[in-house]
Design a protein around this motif. Structure first.
Motif, PDB file in Angstrom:
ATOM      1  N   GLY A  62       2.889   3.038   7.447  1.00 35.22           N
ATOM      2  CA  GLY A  62       2.109   1.835   7.164  1.00 35.22           C
ATOM      3  C   GLY A  62       2.103   0.870   8.334  1.00 35.22           C
ATOM      4  O   GLY A  62       3.132   0.642   8.971  1.00 35.22           O
ATOM      5  N   GLY A  64       1.262  -2.341   8.050  1.00 36.06           N
ATOM      6  CA  GLY A  64       1.269  -3.720   7.543  1.00 36.06           C
ATOM      7  C   GLY A  64       2.584  -4.443   7.751  1.00 36.06           C
ATOM      8  O   GLY A  64       2.690  -5.625   7.471  1.00 36.06           O
ATOM      9  N   LYS A  73       4.314   7.169  -0.054  1.00 35.21           N
ATOM     10  CA  LYS A  73       3.938   6.104  -1.000  1.00 35.21           C
ATOM     11  C   LYS A  73       2.882   6.612  -1.977  1.00 35.21           C
ATOM     12  O   LYS A  73       2.984   6.405  -3.183  1.00 35.21           O
ATOM     13  CB  LYS A  73       3.397   4.899  -0.233  1.00 35.21           C
ATOM     14  CG  LYS A  73       3.260   3.642  -1.063  1.00 35.21           C
ATOM     15  CD  LYS A  73       2.407   2.617  -0.390  1.00 35.21           C
ATOM     16  CE  LYS A  73       3.199   1.667   0.452  1.00 35.21           C
ATOM     17  NZ  LYS A  73       2.378   0.567   0.994  1.00 35.21           N
ATOM     18  N   ASN A  90      -4.974  -4.295   2.021  1.00 32.11           N
ATOM     19  CA  ASN A  90      -4.381  -5.592   2.316  1.00 32.11           C
ATOM     20  C   ASN A  90      -4.944  -6.107   3.634  1.00 32.11           C
ATOM     21  O   ASN A  90      -4.549  -5.664   4.715  1.00 32.11           O
ATOM     22  CB  ASN A  90      -2.857  -5.436   2.391  1.00 32.11           C
ATOM     23  CG  ASN A  90      -2.138  -6.766   2.435  1.00 32.11           C
ATOM     24  OD1 ASN A  90      -2.740  -7.780   2.744  1.00 32.11           O
ATOM     25  ND2 ASN A  90      -0.846  -6.745   2.123  1.00 32.11           N
ATOM     26  N   GLU A  93      -3.682 -10.603   6.346  1.00 36.95           N
ATOM     27  CA  GLU A  93      -3.277 -10.913   7.735  1.00 36.95           C
ATOM     28  C   GLU A  93      -2.926 -12.383   7.992  1.00 36.95           C
ATOM     29  O   GLU A  93      -3.688 -13.109   8.648  1.00 36.95           O
ATOM     30  CB  GLU A  93      -4.366 -10.456   8.711  1.00 36.95           C
ATOM     31  CG  GLU A  93      -3.852 -10.432  10.143  1.00 36.95           C
ATOM     32  CD  GLU A  93      -4.681  -9.558  11.061  1.00 36.95           C
ATOM     33  OE1 GLU A  93      -5.809  -9.917  11.371  1.00 36.95           O
ATOM     34  OE2 GLU A  93      -4.171  -8.503  11.486  1.00 36.95           O
ATOM     35  N   GLY A 181      -0.180 -12.061   1.042  1.00 36.65           N
ATOM     36  CA  GLY A 181      -0.150 -10.783   1.765  1.00 36.65           C
ATOM     37  C   GLY A 181       0.971  -9.888   1.238  1.00 36.65           C
ATOM     38  O   GLY A 181       0.923  -8.660   1.409  1.00 36.65           O
ATOM     39  N   GLU A 183       2.650  -7.613  -1.196  1.00 31.08           N
ATOM     40  CA  GLU A 183       1.779  -6.784  -2.031  1.00 31.08           C
ATOM     41  C   GLU A 183       1.735  -7.144  -3.514  1.00 31.08           C
ATOM     42  O   GLU A 183       0.688  -7.035  -4.147  1.00 31.08           O
ATOM     43  CB  GLU A 183       2.095  -5.301  -1.839  1.00 31.08           C
ATOM     44  CG  GLU A 183       3.526  -4.915  -2.162  1.00 31.08           C
ATOM     45  CD  GLU A 183       3.804  -3.451  -1.813  1.00 31.08           C
ATOM     46  OE1 GLU A 183       3.037  -2.846  -1.044  1.00 31.08           O
ATOM     47  OE2 GLU A 183       4.806  -2.925  -2.328  1.00 31.08           O
ATOM     48  N   ASN A 217      -2.397  -0.752   0.789  1.00 30.18           N
ATOM     49  CA  ASN A 217      -2.251  -0.346   2.189  1.00 30.18           C
ATOM     50  C   ASN A 217      -2.950  -1.318   3.133  1.00 30.18           C
ATOM     51  O   ASN A 217      -3.988  -1.886   2.798  1.00 30.18           O
ATOM     52  CB  ASN A 217      -2.843   1.047   2.423  1.00 30.18           C
ATOM     53  CG  ASN A 217      -1.906   2.151   1.986  1.00 30.18           C
ATOM     54  OD1 ASN A 217      -2.235   2.946   1.117  1.00 30.18           O
ATOM     55  ND2 ASN A 217      -0.724   2.193   2.574  1.00 30.18           N
ATOM     56  N   ASN A 218      -2.395  -1.412   4.307  1.00 29.93           N
ATOM     57  CA  ASN A 218      -2.934  -2.266   5.347  1.00 29.93           C
ATOM     58  C   ASN A 218      -4.269  -1.713   5.893  1.00 29.93           C
ATOM     59  O   ASN A 218      -4.527  -0.509   5.839  1.00 29.93           O
ATOM     60  CB  ASN A 218      -1.872  -2.328   6.468  1.00 29.93           C
ATOM     61  CG  ASN A 218      -2.366  -3.025   7.705  1.00 29.93           C
ATOM     62  OD1 ASN A 218      -2.732  -2.392   8.682  1.00 29.93           O
ATOM     63  ND2 ASN A 218      -2.385  -4.324   7.658  1.00 29.93           N
ATOM     64  N   THR A 221      -3.810   0.948   8.587  1.00 30.07           N
ATOM     65  CA  THR A 221      -3.309   2.190   7.979  1.00 30.07           C
ATOM     66  C   THR A 221      -4.486   3.031   7.498  1.00 30.07           C
ATOM     67  O   THR A 221      -4.589   4.230   7.801  1.00 30.07           O
ATOM     68  CB  THR A 221      -2.396   1.875   6.764  1.00 30.07           C
ATOM     69  OG1 THR A 221      -1.437   0.894   7.132  1.00 30.07           O
ATOM     70  CG2 THR A 221      -1.708   3.112   6.237  1.00 30.07           C
TER      71      THR A 221
HETATM   72  C1  LIG Z   1       5.166 -12.663   3.042  1.00 25.91           C
HETATM   73  C2  LIG Z   1       4.537 -11.339   3.325  1.00 25.91           C
HETATM   74  C3  LIG Z   1       3.236 -11.278   3.821  1.00 25.91           C
HETATM   75  C4  LIG Z   1       2.634 -10.052   4.076  1.00 25.91           C
HETATM   76  N1  LIG Z   1       1.366 -10.031   4.590  1.00 25.91           N
HETATM   77  C5  LIG Z   1       0.761  -8.839   4.800  1.00 25.91           C
HETATM   78  C6  LIG Z   1      -0.581  -8.780   5.276  1.00 25.91           C
HETATM   79  O1  LIG Z   1      -1.209  -9.808   5.509  1.00 25.91           O
HETATM   80  N2  LIG Z   1      -1.138  -7.558   5.485  1.00 25.91           N
HETATM   81  C7  LIG Z   1      -0.452  -6.398   5.211  1.00 25.91           C
HETATM   82  O2  LIG Z   1      -1.004  -5.303   5.366  1.00 25.91           O
HETATM   83  N3  LIG Z   1       0.813  -6.425   4.757  1.00 25.91           N
HETATM   84  C8  LIG Z   1       1.420  -7.603   4.544  1.00 25.91           C
HETATM   85  N4  LIG Z   1       2.692  -7.627   4.046  1.00 25.91           N
HETATM   86  C9  LIG Z   1       3.332  -6.333   3.703  1.00 25.91           C
HETATM   87  C10 LIG Z   1       2.819  -5.866   2.332  1.00 25.91           C
HETATM   88  O3  LIG Z   1       3.663  -6.411   1.325  1.00 25.91           O
HETATM   89  C11 LIG Z   1       2.824  -4.344   2.193  1.00 25.91           C
HETATM   90  O4  LIG Z   1       4.065  -3.865   2.594  1.00 25.91           O
HETATM   91  C12 LIG Z   1       1.742  -3.680   3.013  1.00 25.91           C
HETATM   92  O5  LIG Z   1       0.466  -4.190   2.725  1.00 25.91           O
HETATM   93  C13 LIG Z   1       1.771  -2.188   2.733  1.00 25.91           C
HETATM   94  O6  LIG Z   1       0.788  -1.533   3.494  1.00 25.91           O
HETATM   95  P1  LIG Z   1       1.177  -0.385   4.507  1.00 25.91           P
HETATM   96  O7  LIG Z   1       2.130   0.543   3.809  1.00 25.91           O
HETATM   97  O8  LIG Z   1      -0.127   0.263   4.832  1.00 25.91           O
HETATM   98  O9  LIG Z   1       1.821  -1.050   5.683  1.00 25.91           O
HETATM   99  C14 LIG Z   1       3.338  -8.844   3.811  1.00 25.91           C
HETATM  100  C15 LIG Z   1       4.648  -8.904   3.304  1.00 25.91           C
HETATM  101  C16 LIG Z   1       5.232 -10.136   3.078  1.00 25.91           C
HETATM  102  C17 LIG Z   1       6.628 -10.167   2.552  1.00 25.91           C
END
Ligand SMILES: Cc1cc2nc3c(=O)[nH]c(=O)nc-3n(C[C@H](O)[C@H](O)[C@H](O)COP(=O)(O)O)c2cc1C
Ligand code: SF4
Length: 463
Positions: A62, A64, A73, A90, A93, A181, A183, A217-218, A221
């Motif tokens: 991921g 993100g 996942k 997600n 950002e 952000g 999840e 997912n970001n 990703t």
């Molecule tokens: C406070 C906070 C803000 C977050 N902001 C984002 C975000 O803007 N974009 C994002 O993809 N993940 C963000 N995350 C992580 C997400 O909770 C999540 O892990 C992610 O979207 C999973 O996608 P991935 O597995 O493709 O990385 C953030 C986590 C926290 C704790």
């Protein structure tokens, strides 16, 4: 002689950003001309389990923040629960220093839509959501236009390209809160509830949107998915490192000559990215400290930079930090680390959702004490109080926002305690350091001095 960065040199790569030089790449015509939607066409009748296996075998992690393997996942999702399954992208950002998803969506919105439709097929899903940061108006316009074009051309909607695969995408504008952000807070916000994190388990893979199995997912990703399916697992794994495969978009900001988004393989030395893509630090400025993955990742120093530390999950972790969003923020000897840390802390103080006490109260006090030290009113014990408070917050809060708030403080104390002590002892910064010297960058969370809230005053205000 070209620097080989301690033998770790890599070649630049253009995969996710390969259409960035194509003027009309954001339009359907430009996207189709450069091979777009070819991969979606090829998977319309594919076995979803086979597609999921390919993503798992690719080792995609991921993009993100946490770097969790995407295929693993997806594997947690039950596909026989009798409920629909969803993909939520997600695109919130909000991390200071992070601006990669914005440019990816602006320049190549169809790449995200194709990635979602292919992922939708893999996840046996008929609907995907894009949860877009509210302030991202321009990416929102580009995405809306691209979605309309894709529906018109039959790449989205009922019976895509004459197949029996139906897929719809909903673009949801968020309200502009960093916590959304996270999840589970995102899922609450998407459902129209208050944007605060949910207790886990159950994880979104089991009970996400409308309590149905959901992959969150970001953006980046999901943009990797069409490439993995089109070019194959071994091609994908030939890029990057064994445990951190694939291409990566690094957003570099701070005191560099040419900040921006640059694509390199995973495992490229940080110094190579900064020297070759950003043309190095600004003239007359020496590297002092940097955050490898955004403001919630522990700071590293000039020593790490000159040691050619590589940008992959394992090596950054071994150096004591985290890849995060790969938002590399570079700071020079002219910048006060305490000032940079205060700016980030004020951001976290502002963005704490208030659900749990260690974060709500603790981050507030961290910013008060940091401001007091920087303003020359610090006491010797303040330095230890900072550490005590971060200990009380770290891993004692409901979500990772609070841990992220502690990271820059703890790491700056580890490497630059002398700067804190100088401030306390002399009431001012060392002469070579200019407060607020660091440039204000996109999403930097940088708050100018005149926007600082006043220090805590025990006396009631006199009206
Ligand atoms: C406070 C906070 C803000 C977050 N902001 C984002 C975000 O803007 N974009 C994002 O993809 N993940 C963000 N995350 C992580 C997400 O909770 C999540 O892990 C992610 O979207 C999973 O996608 P991935 O597995 O493709 O990385 C953030 C986590 C926290 C704790
Ligand atoms: S750690 Fe902070 S942001 Fe996360 S739930 Fe608690 S108060 Fe909210």
């Amino acid at each position: 002689m070209t620097d080989d960065y301690g033998g770790k040199r890599q070649e630049p790569i253009r995969v996710l950003t390969s259409r960035w030089d194509v003027e009309d790449a954001h339009t359907l015509a430009g996207y189709e001309r450069t091979g777009g939607y070819r991969t979606l066409r090829s998977v319309l009748d594919a076995d979803p389990a086979h597609l999921r296996q390919q993503v798992k075998d690719s080792g995609l992690r991921g993009r993100g923040g946490a770097g969790f393997p995407t295929g693993v996942k997806w594997g947690f999702m039950p596909f026989d629960s009798g409920k629909p399954t969803y993909l939520v992208v997600n695109a919130d950002e909000g991390e200071p220093g992070t601006f990669k998803d914005r440019e990816l969506m602006e320049r190549d919105p169809h790449q995200l839509l194709e990635g979602m439709a292919i992922s939708g097929r893999a996840l046996q899903s008929e609907r995907g959501f894009i949860f877009l940061r509210g302030e991202y108006l321009w990416p929102g316009i580009r995405l809306s236009e691209a979605i309309a074009e894709a529906y018109e051309a039959g790449y989205l909607g009922a019976g895509i390209m004459g197949s029996d695969f139906d897929y719809d995408i909903t673009l949801h504008y968020a309200a502009g809160a960093y916590i959304c952000g996270e999840e589970t807070a995102l899922l609450n916000a998407l459902e129209g509830r208050r944007g605060q994190p949910r207790l886990r388990p159950p994880f979104p893979a089991v009970a996400g949107v409308y309590a149905a199995p959901t992959a969150v997912n970001n953006v980046e990703t999901i943009m990797n998915v069409p490439w993995i399916i089109e070019r194959g697992v071994s091609w994908y794994k030939s890029i990057g490192t064994e445990k951190s495969p694939g291409p990566k978009v690094y957003c570099v900001s701070g005191e560099v000559q040419r900040p921006g988004n640059y694509e390199w393989p995973m495992g490229t030395p940080a110094k190579q990215i900064v020297e070759e893509s950003c043309l190095g630090m600004l003239p007359d400025r020496e590297m002092k400290f940097w955050a490898p993955g955004g403001s919630s990742t522990p700071l590293l120093t000039a020593e790490h930079y000159h040691d050619n530390i590589t940008m992959d999950f394992e090596s950054i972790q071994a150096a004591g930090s985290l890849m995060g969003t790969t938002a590399m923020m570079m700071y020079s000897n002219k910048t006060s680390v305490v000032d940079a840390v205060l700016n980030w802390t004020r951001f976290y103080e502002h963005e704490s959702c208030g659900k749990c006490t260690p974060c709500r109260e603790g981050v507030f006090w961290l910013s008060q004490i940091l401001a007091r030290i920087l303003d020359g009113d610090g006491r010797q014990e303040d330095i230890d109080i900072l550490t005590d408070i971060t200990k009380g917050i770290f891993q004692r809060s409901f979500c990772a926002l609070a841990d992220g708030a502690c990271s820059p403080i703890d790491s700056s104390l580890k490497y630059f305690r002398d700067e804190y002590e100088h401030l306390v002892e002399h009431g001012r910064l060392p002469d070579h350091v200019e407060p607020h010297a660091g440039p204000v960058t996109e999403n930097s969370g940088h708050i100018r001095p005149n926007h600082r809230a006043p220090l805590y005053d025990p006396e009631p205000a006199k009206v």
